[in-house]
Design an enzyme around this catalytic site. Structure first.
Site, PDB file in Angstrom:
ATOM      1  N   LYS A  79      -9.076   2.088  -2.868  1.00  0.00           N
ATOM      2  CA  LYS A  79      -9.461   1.543  -1.571  1.00  0.00           C
ATOM      3  C   LYS A  79     -10.874   1.992  -1.191  1.00  0.00           C
ATOM      4  CE  LYS A  79      -7.739   1.195   3.195  1.00  0.00           C
ATOM      5  NZ  LYS A  79      -6.654   1.620   4.121  1.00  0.00           N
TER       6      LYS A  79
ATOM      7  N   CYS B 177      -4.964  -2.965   2.879  1.00  0.00           N
ATOM      8  CA  CYS B 177      -4.792  -2.797   4.327  1.00  0.00           C
ATOM      9  C   CYS B 177      -6.046  -3.179   5.111  1.00  0.00           C
ATOM     10  CB  CYS B 177      -4.342  -1.374   4.630  1.00  0.00           C
ATOM     11  SG  CYS B 177      -3.686  -1.190   6.314  1.00  0.00           S
TER      12      CYS B 177
ATOM     13  N   GLU C  68       0.841  -1.191   0.000  1.00  0.00           N
ATOM     14  CA  GLU C  68       0.000   0.000   0.000  1.00  0.00           C
ATOM     15  C   GLU C  68       0.885   1.254   0.000  1.00  0.00           C
ATOM     16  OE1 GLU C  68      -3.357   1.934   3.033  1.00  0.00           O
ATOM     17  OE2 GLU C  68      -1.872   0.494   3.767  1.00  0.00           O
TER      18      GLU C  68
END
Length: 569
Positions: free
Chosen positions: A394, A445, A337
């Protein structure tokens, strides 16, 4: 002189005439029941990684179950009913999530030391109470169910009928998984009971293929409930049929109801046997589905990551790692990430981009995307020609870290506490991520905690999992739990998972949950390995969490039968 707990709760006295649910003697200190709830919650908090005391999860909820039933029988108000659950929830979530305090100190971001400490403890206390609220609601509902049973059953006997106990256990499990589903649909989610078994109890984790994490959570709640009921409904008598009763030699010593204890033991063993059967199924991967991937763990501390020195180090580390992996013949490279915390247009000005054009190996690069006046936390498929093949933004952003909840109300306060600018834009919840090799399932994440996020992408044709994470700004316990979350997602979807993190733990996980390779922590590492594309669909991928409504139906049926049949076990 302390008031004995039974008197404090107005339980019937003397002790010889108390109902069997009054398990504390008159000499019990007034706070023993609350202390027991807190300690058992703390014990449950030790079951997730990295401590991984997972067997304790199968007994650590039983004291709370017993406390809820005992206090409900005493007919005290809702506040008294809620206290043991609140303390249990604080113990569990407080211990399991203590790693979040690792964000302190944030002085490298310009946050004053005391403000940093305040932010860290505010986050810890808030998420602990948020998790404890789930437990409290569950306990209040369970006590209401028991109170309703008391009103509708003649309890002159010393114990409740088997049918009503089973209905209480099934409904208790259904209620817990329903609340977990509700909590996981919101922005704050991590500590499902199911993750207490990951990554070590691979047999029970296989049940995730059936109906997702709810299958495991319901199993844990049911076994704990039966153990608690075995003690609550104990009988002080000589065991019957001693020659054929497995529990007979122990019944007087344990002073438990051996029927319920037998059901609990049988359920525990049976569930693990089902998991063993699923675990032993061959993967049947074929060479044509093989994909050789590389992982780069850049190990760029957050203290320098967003500054010029950190960006230079990141560019050097990822360029060198990419060259090394390309020389090993990988077909694609995965980075963490925001491996390069810059926009793609900026990356194209760097030597890293020139190296991609030279070597021609596609790379999944973590960087920033642009959406209107905001930016996105994204994973790009960058081809060897320099073309952007696909982009994933995301979806599940971290509250306070990546966006400010209720910004119109508390944004000013947050800005006064720290100079953080949390203005990331969330991605489209229905997006898919195609690659030159096949459609992939992506989690960045925090998204690893959301099972439905992975299930949806698997149902849409995702053939392998890519997760990219930072993890650098927490204590080492968090990366261990993050790996545990990804192990569950690999099992539930029956997919190979490739994990790239900034500082650890990166890894490769197979569809049975076995960790094929895992990196160290706070180290720079590269790794090449073979994964396989898969198109199978588990029951969970096809039907989602179908078990929860079934549990509600079974619980209602058991209750209906129990209210009409009187059995003396």
């Amino acid at each position: 002189m302390p008031i004995p707990l039974p008197e404090m709760l107005n339980l019937r006295t003397p002790f010889s005439t108390m109902p069997i649910t009054a398990v504390f003697s008159p000499k019990t200190p007034r706070f023993s029941i609350l202390f027991a709830a807190l300690i058992s919650g703390i014990i449950m908090g030790l079951t997730p990684a990295p401590v991984s005391a997972w067997p304790l999860a199968w007994i650590a909820l039983a004291p709370l179950w017993g406390a809820v039933i005992i206090i409900a029988e005493s007919k005290k108000n809702w506040l008294i009913n809620s206290l043991p659950a609140l303390l249990w929830g604080i113990g569990f979530h407080g211990v399991a999530l203590f790693w979040i305090t690792g964000i302190h100190p944030m002085t490298w971001m310009g946050v004053p030391w005391l403000s940093s400490l305040a932010i860290a403890f505010f986050c810890w206390i808030f998420i602990t109470l948020w998790g404890a609220a789930l437990v409290t609601i569950w306990a209040f509902a369970l006590s209401f169910i028991f109170t309703f049973q008391l009103k509708n059953q003649n309890l002159k006997k010393t114990e409740t009928s088997l049918h009503l106990v089973l209905s209480r256990v099934i409904i208790g499990a259904a209620l817990w998984v329903s609340l977990e589903t509700l909590w996981s649909s919101g922005p704050l989610w991590w500590t499902s009971l199911s993750y207490t078994q990951s990554p070590n109890n691979l047999l029970i984790l296989q049940l995730g293929k059936i109906s997702g994490p709810s299958t495991i959570t319901a199993s844990i709640v049911a076994v704990n409930g039966l153990i608690a009921e075995a003690w609550i409904n104990r009988k002080k008598c000589t065991p019957k049929n001693t020659a054929f009763n497995f529990w007979a030699p122990w019944q007087l010593k344990l002073n438990v109801n051996y029927t319920y204890l037998s059901v609990a033991a049988s359920l525990f063993v049976g569930l693990h046997l089902i998991g063993l059967g699923l675990y032993n199924r061959p993967l049947n991967d074929t060479p044509k589905d093989a994909l050789k991937v590389g992982i780069i763990q850049g190990n760029i501390p957050n203290t320098i990551k967003l500054y010029e020195d950190g960006k230079r180090r990141a560019l050097d580390n990822y360029t060198a790692g990419y060259k090394n992996l390309a020389a090993q013949g990988v077909e694609a490279v995965l980075t963490p990430e925001t491996a390069l915390p810059m926009y793609l247009s900026e990356i194209k000005q760097e030597n890293f981009y020139a190296t991609i054009l030279e070597k021609g190996v596609p790379v999944w690069i973590g960087a920033f995307g642009i959406r209107g006046l905001s930016y996105t936390n994204s994973l790009f498929t960058l081809m060897g020609t320099g073309e952007v093949f696909s982009q994933y933004d995301k979806i599940k952003l971290v509250p306070l870290g990546e966006y400010i909840p209720f910004e119109e109300f508390i944004g000013g306060l947050i800005n006064r506490l720290s100079p953080l600018n949390a203005h990331l834009a969330a991605g489209d919840a229905s997006q898919i991520f195609d690659t030159p090799f096949a459609r992939a399932i992506v989690g960045i994440c925090y998204e690893s905690a959301f099972a439905e996020h992975f299930r949806r992408q698997a149902a849409a044709g995702g053939q392998f999992i890519l997760t990219a994470s930072n993890n650098a700004h927490y204590s080492p316990a968090m990366p261990a739990q993050h790996h545990a979350q990804d192990v569950m997602r690999a099992i539930e979807t029956n997919r190979w998972a490739v994990r790239a993190t900034n500082t650890g733990y990166s890894g490769i996980v197979d569809p049975q949950g076995k960790t094929v390779w895992i990196s160290g922590i706070n180290t720079y590492e590269i790794h090449a390995d073979i994964i396989y594309r898969r198109q199978t669909q588990t029951l969970y991928v096809r039907w989602g969490d179908w078990l929860t409504p079934v549990l509600w139906g079974l619980g209602a049926l058991a209750w209906f039968i129990g209210n009409r049949i009187s059995l003396d076990f």
